[in-house]
Design a protein around this motif. Sequence first.
Motif, PDB file in Angstrom:
ATOM      1  N   ILE A 320      46.750  24.386 -28.668  1.00 46.47           N
ATOM      2  CA  ILE A 320      47.575  24.825 -27.541  1.00 46.47           C
ATOM      3  C   ILE A 320      48.609  23.748 -27.260  1.00 46.47           C
ATOM      4  CG2 ILE A 320      46.057  23.833 -25.760  1.00 46.47           C
ATOM      5  CD1 ILE A 320      46.703  26.323 -24.030  1.00 46.47           C
ATOM      6  N   GLY A 321      49.789  24.145 -26.819  1.00 46.96           N
ATOM      7  CA  GLY A 321      50.847  23.199 -26.507  1.00 46.96           C
ATOM      8  C   GLY A 321      51.112  23.139 -25.010  1.00 46.96           C
ATOM      9  N   PHE A 322      51.374  21.948 -24.504  1.00 45.47           N
ATOM     10  CA  PHE A 322      51.721  21.771 -23.097  1.00 45.47           C
ATOM     11  C   PHE A 322      52.919  20.838 -22.994  1.00 45.47           C
ATOM     12  CE2 PHE A 322      47.057  22.595 -22.348  1.00 45.47           C
ATOM     13  CZ  PHE A 322      47.233  23.774 -21.619  1.00 45.47           C
ATOM     14  N   LYS A 323      53.626  20.937 -21.886  1.00 41.33           N
ATOM     15  CA  LYS A 323      54.651  19.946 -21.573  1.00 41.33           C
ATOM     16  C   LYS A 323      53.934  18.656 -21.210  1.00 41.33           C
ATOM     17  CE  LYS A 323      58.803  19.296 -18.735  1.00 41.33           C
ATOM     18  NZ  LYS A 323      59.727  19.179 -19.881  1.00 41.33           N
ATOM     19  N   GLY A 324      54.081  17.651 -22.055  1.00 40.00           N
ATOM     20  CA  GLY A 324      53.273  16.446 -21.926  1.00 40.00           C
ATOM     21  C   GLY A 324      53.468  15.703 -20.615  1.00 40.00           C
ATOM     22  N   ALA A 325      54.711  15.598 -20.159  1.00 41.59           N
ATOM     23  CA  ALA A 325      54.973  14.872 -18.916  1.00 41.59           C
ATOM     24  C   ALA A 325      54.296  15.557 -17.734  1.00 41.59           C
ATOM     25  CB  ALA A 325      56.482  14.777 -18.685  1.00 41.59           C
ATOM     26  N   THR A 326      54.305  16.899 -17.732  1.00 45.14           N
ATOM     27  CA  THR A 326      53.673  17.632 -16.635  1.00 45.14           C
ATOM     28  C   THR A 326      52.155  17.520 -16.712  1.00 45.14           C
ATOM     29  OG1 THR A 326      55.515  19.200 -16.665  1.00 45.14           O
ATOM     30  CG2 THR A 326      53.531  19.869 -15.474  1.00 45.14           C
ATOM     31  N   LEU A 327      51.611  17.600 -17.929  1.00 43.28           N
ATOM     32  CA  LEU A 327      50.163  17.453 -18.097  1.00 43.28           C
ATOM     33  C   LEU A 327      49.708  16.080 -17.619  1.00 43.28           C
ATOM     34  CD1 LEU A 327      47.433  18.464 -19.125  1.00 43.28           C
ATOM     35  CD2 LEU A 327      48.081  17.685 -21.418  1.00 43.28           C
ATOM     36  N   LEU A 328      50.496  15.059 -17.917  1.00 42.44           N
ATOM     37  CA  LEU A 328      50.159  13.705 -17.484  1.00 42.44           C
ATOM     38  C   LEU A 328      50.176  13.600 -15.963  1.00 42.44           C
ATOM     39  CD1 LEU A 328      49.527  10.936 -18.762  1.00 42.44           C
ATOM     40  CD2 LEU A 328      51.965  10.429 -18.652  1.00 42.44           C
ATOM     41  N   GLU A 329      51.176  14.209 -15.334  1.00 48.07           N
ATOM     42  CA  GLU A 329      51.266  14.196 -13.870  1.00 48.07           C
ATOM     43  C   GLU A 329      50.109  14.965 -13.245  1.00 48.07           C
ATOM     44  OE1 GLU A 329      54.826  14.740 -10.565  1.00 48.07           O
ATOM     45  OE2 GLU A 329      54.916  15.873 -12.439  1.00 48.07           O
ATOM     46  N   LEU A 330      49.758  16.081 -13.851  1.00 46.40           N
ATOM     47  CA  LEU A 330      48.650  16.901 -13.357  1.00 46.40           C
ATOM     48  C   LEU A 330      47.341  16.114 -13.400  1.00 46.40           C
ATOM     49  CD1 LEU A 330      48.038  20.604 -14.290  1.00 46.40           C
ATOM     50  CD2 LEU A 330      46.192  18.967 -14.465  1.00 46.40           C
ATOM     51  N   LEU A 331      47.076  15.462 -14.525  1.00 42.23           N
ATOM     52  CA  LEU A 331      45.844  14.687 -14.663  1.00 42.23           C
ATOM     53  C   LEU A 331      45.809  13.517 -13.671  1.00 42.23           C
ATOM     54  CD1 LEU A 331      45.625  14.622 -18.569  1.00 42.23           C
ATOM     55  CD2 LEU A 331      44.056  15.815 -17.023  1.00 42.23           C
ATOM     56  N   GLY A 332      46.985  12.969 -13.349  1.00 41.90           N
ATOM     57  CA  GLY A 332      47.056  11.878 -12.388  1.00 41.90           C
ATOM     58  C   GLY A 332      46.724  12.297 -10.972  1.00 41.90           C
ATOM     59  N   ASN A 333      46.739  13.607 -10.721  1.00 41.15           N
ATOM     60  CA  ASN A 333      46.423  14.110  -9.386  1.00 41.15           C
ATOM     61  C   ASN A 333      45.006  14.660  -9.285  1.00 41.15           C
ATOM     62  OD1 ASN A 333      48.879  14.176  -7.385  1.00 41.15           O
ATOM     63  ND2 ASN A 333      49.712  14.516  -9.433  1.00 41.15           N
ATOM     64  N   ILE A 334      44.178  14.357 -10.275  1.00 41.18           N
ATOM     65  CA  ILE A 334      42.757  14.690 -10.236  1.00 41.18           C
ATOM     66  C   ILE A 334      41.977  13.380 -10.196  1.00 41.18           C
ATOM     67  CG2 ILE A 334      40.832  15.773 -11.490  1.00 41.18           C
ATOM     68  CD1 ILE A 334      42.795  17.744 -12.682  1.00 41.18           C
ATOM     69  N   GLU A 335      40.952  13.314  -9.383  1.00 44.07           N
ATOM     70  CA  GLU A 335      40.238  12.046  -9.183  1.00 44.07           C
ATOM     71  C   GLU A 335      38.969  11.919 -10.008  1.00 44.07           C
ATOM     72  OE1 GLU A 335      39.570  11.726  -5.030  1.00 44.07           O
ATOM     73  OE2 GLU A 335      41.689  11.512  -4.518  1.00 44.07           O
ATOM     74  N   SER A 336      38.497  12.985 -10.604  1.00 40.29           N
ATOM     75  CA  SER A 336      37.237  12.962 -11.339  1.00 40.29           C
ATOM     76  C   SER A 336      37.338  12.102 -12.606  1.00 40.29           C
ATOM     77  CB  SER A 336      36.847  14.394 -11.710  1.00 40.29           C
ATOM     78  OG  SER A 336      35.705  14.410 -12.531  1.00 40.29           O
ATOM     79  N   GLU A 337      36.230  11.471 -12.966  1.00 39.62           N
ATOM     80  CA  GLU A 337      36.180  10.684 -14.202  1.00 39.62           C
ATOM     81  C   GLU A 337      36.357  11.580 -15.424  1.00 39.62           C
ATOM     82  OE1 GLU A 337      35.741   7.095 -16.432  1.00 39.62           O
ATOM     83  OE2 GLU A 337      36.119   7.489 -14.312  1.00 39.62           O
TER      84      GLU A 337
END
Length: 375
Positions: A320-337
């Motif tokens: 699957i392909g994602f916009k990498g910059a957005t995926l990185l920002e999304l992951l930065g807004n989740i606190e779980s390990e």
Amino acid sequence: MKFIVSSSELSTRLQTLGRVINSKNSIPVLGNFWFHIEGKSLTITAAETEITLSTVMTLTEADADADFLLSARTIQDAIKEIPDQPLTFYVNVEQCRVTIEYQNGKYELTCDKADEFPRTKALEGDIHTVVVASEKLYAGVNRALFATAEDQLRPQLNGVYFDLTPESLVIVASDGLKLACGRILNVRDDNAASFILPKKPANAFKPVLARDGGDTTVSFTDRNAVFTTEDYTMNCRLIEGRFPNYSSVIPKDNPNRITVNRPALISALRRVLVMSSLASTLVKLQIAPNRLTISAQNIDYAMGGEEWIICDYNGMNMSIGFKGATLLELLGNIESEEVTFCLANDGSRAGVIVPTQQPEDEDVLMMLMPMMLNE
């Protein structure tokens, strides 16, 4: 009149209030702070056309009541350079003069009368009220803000949507390509209601929520909302219109669940994104049992990068392909390990990303639309 106040506490309050004031104001009076002294209580207010933010402080000493305006930029810049100590204000409203004395010096300032400063009206009409822990409210707003849009044609997407239901308080934002949704499960109301909070008041009130350890009372009508903590009150205009049906666009039957260490994935993405196209920042996720491969290419410059990390997955191979910059920002807004990706078999539907371990009394979900891969 004379009053005494702590320099550090005053500076902190002024810096928070200053977030509301526009750098270029078409209405000159809105470039000021309004100081209102009654007894030993000091209320300082900052305003722009659609937001009013005020704070209440207890004074060490005050010998009279007063109302006056001070230039926001001048008083902010002056006070923040003074070490923690008592400040003594001498105010002569009739002569429009303020003297501020501190340990080794003093300031002489011009003030204005407060007659023309806008007063905040009380909410009118059908008012809904809910009490939320400030910590939870901060987390929900902070998590959602990155997903808001800048869309002139659909202004409803340009803010954070609060949806109060009999089951929970949902705080959600989406720009049509990404979505951030958080449910506060211990806040609910049988009388369902909702509103859309613009980004500026959301950003202005975030520092208040981050520092406040208590509860925030949220009262709202169909046009305005008031957020009240122990020390601050914000009154703001809401975005009018109907927010899209967010629950209908979240896939409910993505069968493939991939669990991965979030910090490891963020680190790998940052390294691989160096080799991606600057225009698309497309990254490809190749998922196989116990192995997640992240790759990116920049065809124009004939370069690419690839890295793999361990994941928990036992299904069929898929990509699957994602916009990498957005995926990185999304992951930065989740606190779980760890995070869990919920994906469709063919990678054509939106990917749902959730914390593997949800925060207490919350249900957090992120969604990201995929990008087409050139296999």
